[in-house]
Design a protein around this motif. Sequence first.
Motif, mmCIF file in Angstrom:
data_model
loop_
_atom_site.group_PDB
_atom_site.id
_atom_site.type_symbol
_atom_site.label_atom_id
_atom_site.label_comp_id
_atom_site.label_asym_id
_atom_site.label_seq_id
_atom_site.Cartn_x
_atom_site.Cartn_y
_atom_site.Cartn_z
ATOM 1 N N SER A 110 3.732 -1.324 -3.862
ATOM 2 C CA SER A 110 3.586 0.110 -3.607
ATOM 3 C C SER A 110 4.758 0.880 -4.200
ATOM 4 O O SER A 110 5.876 0.373 -4.300
ATOM 5 N N CYS A 117 0.804 -1.233 0.000
ATOM 6 C CA CYS A 117 0.000 0.000 0.000
ATOM 7 C C CYS A 117 0.828 1.269 0.000
ATOM 8 O O CYS A 117 1.823 1.381 0.716
ATOM 9 N N ASN A 118 0.380 2.236 -0.754
ATOM 10 C CA ASN A 118 0.851 3.602 -0.620
ATOM 11 C C ASN A 118 -0.028 4.305 0.410
ATOM 12 O O ASN A 118 -1.111 3.805 0.749
ATOM 13 N N PRO A 119 0.409 5.472 0.902
ATOM 14 C CA PRO A 119 -0.442 6.207 1.842
ATOM 15 C C PRO A 119 -1.836 6.438 1.249
ATOM 16 O O PRO A 119 -1.956 6.812 0.082
ATOM 17 N N ARG A 178 6.219 3.258 -2.783
ATOM 18 C CA ARG A 178 7.235 3.545 -1.766
ATOM 19 C C ARG A 178 8.236 2.427 -1.611
ATOM 20 O O ARG A 178 9.414 2.668 -1.366
ATOM 21 N N ASN A 192 0.106 4.982 7.279
ATOM 22 C CA ASN A 192 -0.946 5.650 6.509
ATOM 23 C C ASN A 192 -1.782 4.739 5.615
ATOM 24 O O ASN A 192 -2.176 5.120 4.516
ATOM 25 N N VAL A 193 -2.017 3.534 6.094
ATOM 26 C CA VAL A 193 -2.894 2.608 5.378
ATOM 27 C C VAL A 193 -4.203 2.522 6.164
ATOM 28 O O VAL A 193 -4.192 2.532 7.401
#
Lengths: 397, 397
Positions: B4, A109-111, B6, A133-134
Amino acid sequence: MKLSDRILGMQESPVRKLVPVATKAKKRGIKVYHLNIGQPDIETPKCFMEAIEAYDSKVIKYSFSQGEPVLIDAIIDYYKRDGMHYEEDEVLITNGGSEALTFASIATCNPGDEILIPEPFYTNYNGFTSEVNVNLVPITTKAETGFHLPKKEEIVKLINEKTKAILFSNPGNPTGTILTLEEMEMIKEIAIEHDLFIISDEVYRKMAFDGLISHSMAELEGIEDRLILVDSVSKRFSACGARIGAIMSKNKLLMKNILKLCQARLCVATLEQIGAAALYSMPLDYADHIRDIYQKRRDIVYETLMQIPGVVCEKPQGAFYVVAKLPIEDAEDFCLWLLDSYDHEGETVMLAPAQGFYATEGLGKNEVRIAYVLKEEEMQRAMSILKEALLVYKQKS
Amino acid sequence: MKLSDRILGMQESPVRKLVPVATKAKKRGIKVYHLNIGQPDIETPKCFMEAIEAYDSKVIKYSFSQGEPVLIDAIIDYYKRDGMHYEEDEVLITNGGSEALTFASIATCNPGDEILIPEPFYTNYNGFTSEVNVNLVPITTKAETGFHLPKKEEIVKLINEKTKAILFSNPGNPTGTILTLEEMEMIKEIAIEHDLFIISDEVYRKMAFDGLISHSMAELEGIEDRLILVDSVSKRFSACGARIGAIMSKNKLLMKNILKLCQARLCVATLEQIGAAALYSMPLDYADHIRDIYQKRRDIVYETLMQIPGVVCEKPQGAFYVVAKLPIEDAEDFCLWLLDSYDHEGETVMLAPAQGFYATEGLGKNEVRIAYVLKEEEMQRAMSILKEALLVYKQKS
């Protein structure tokens, strides 16, 4: 000089506000039975310390970022004996299952992205995700149906373009529920149809009662690339304080990238890895021994609960927890009262109010989680205190 | 099912691509002197294992999220003996300094926020920040000026509304530079004027040569609320594999919030904390013993470097590293060549190309980091191999 929104927004541990009250009770001379945390009293197998003591520890060196080879080999062999096949670059050692779950969140996940999760769920999942931030999106399950999953369409309607994964613990903490093969197949279908990762927290695997088998998601075919398995020595080998876990996946690109997270924090404690290798090298049937102990304790808890009018819960099938709906309004008030105003012959119990295990506001208000982690006599005594206390509490209100 | 951004954007360890080449060299029978990593060969004090062996380890239980009380007390006492005063709720135990730095990033920054950092810097700082979507903004320092800080105005112009903190290691990894009191005062001024947190990584503190004192930022007044100290047993007590660090601050709101991060991952390995408590309880002058060993090694490295025409570096003042500019074009090519094409009587050296320690593209291309972590005779031999190799390499090109 303001703290970040993400840390300010993090939930405090839901049992935390009870801790000072429990401490005060103990200072008053009250004996408190701790049914509030998943800290087993079962002895850690002796081979753990023996391996550490036998280790040449003149210089306590950095271990490898991916983990000590002896531990990775032991895990691969453990899974092989159990019918599952992982290769060397498909296993990374982590600081407990906790770090594995944080790594899985960062990697998928990205934020602002979302992960689906059946609620009630292990509260620390909030931490592993919100700190990076997930957002967790709950799939509500209910005491009345033994906390099994709702129909597929109920789950699918929660999915949007931000949904990246589905996460669950099986057997379930806090519910003690074990997914059926049908439920596992449904998760597989949803993941494939909506292109999601599956994060399967299997730290309680093998703890399945009444002859039930708790299957691993790794037994299902066709999801090798999207499955992220989380394991740990904490519960299965009663070694919570070792902080040794693992993240496993056949998605090599994923693992190559998670290795970067491992490299950033250098390595996991060397000695504990040596001890954990000994644990994973034990015969598979050690798990049966542990399971039998918990099953007896489960029986005590469930039988007592069923004697209390108004309690709703299905017989828990695994792990060492049960979430029960009690015939009261506010479980947090009841848990506080147990500690600050009640005792039975100088003894009381500490429970975890279940509200903290739900993401949906208002759910679980009259539910508690009971961890059956004490010896049978103690469980017996603790449960009869609970039964008695409920009567007194109801008369009072 | 995409990973992701990131995690895909995270840098791989810069020495990593050299590792398989080193492995091949060893397979050819070449002895490789490892000057590429900060893994000291000094024995971990015996009290570490003795404390662990004496611990009642029947059940390896969860420790407290904030850390084992015996370790927190030992750290507070250690700092007190050293003239600094911290209270119980101002110290949290972490999985090495690494986790402390990740926690500091999460607590001070939201995704997209920035932290200032003098470059060259410890490459893993990239990991601790980018995994949680924080951007490092480099303050360039140079070999020619011993990697000391530029003027205040150079630093201030890098600050914008996204800048939340300034981070540095002192003594410096990879430079071996120790901040002067004037530099520390300048950092303090900047932090106050621009309302920044100060993240002071002091894991190499006490390793200061030639009678120099490496001051702690905690000795400065007026920044109690904004100072976040990072400590670790890894280097000072030669216990890298213990993975025991600490995050310390007198900002109680900050610590209360970081405790939530600690609670999410439950605790740090119990046994290693027991061992670390014994390390912090040793007399303060144990550090002098360690420092004297490194100073002699530093002398060997520096003297040899000064004999090589075209090398640029100031005499390193602390830690156990030096970054030297070599009379070559491309340090990475040279480091690879050392491993795959060169040997002196069957021996060669492994160095870390310094480019990976810079955030600014193109800097450090002809620099290497040398970690002086081997015994004197070995350092002597390794450095003469390096000297010899540079001659051969230059003739070849």
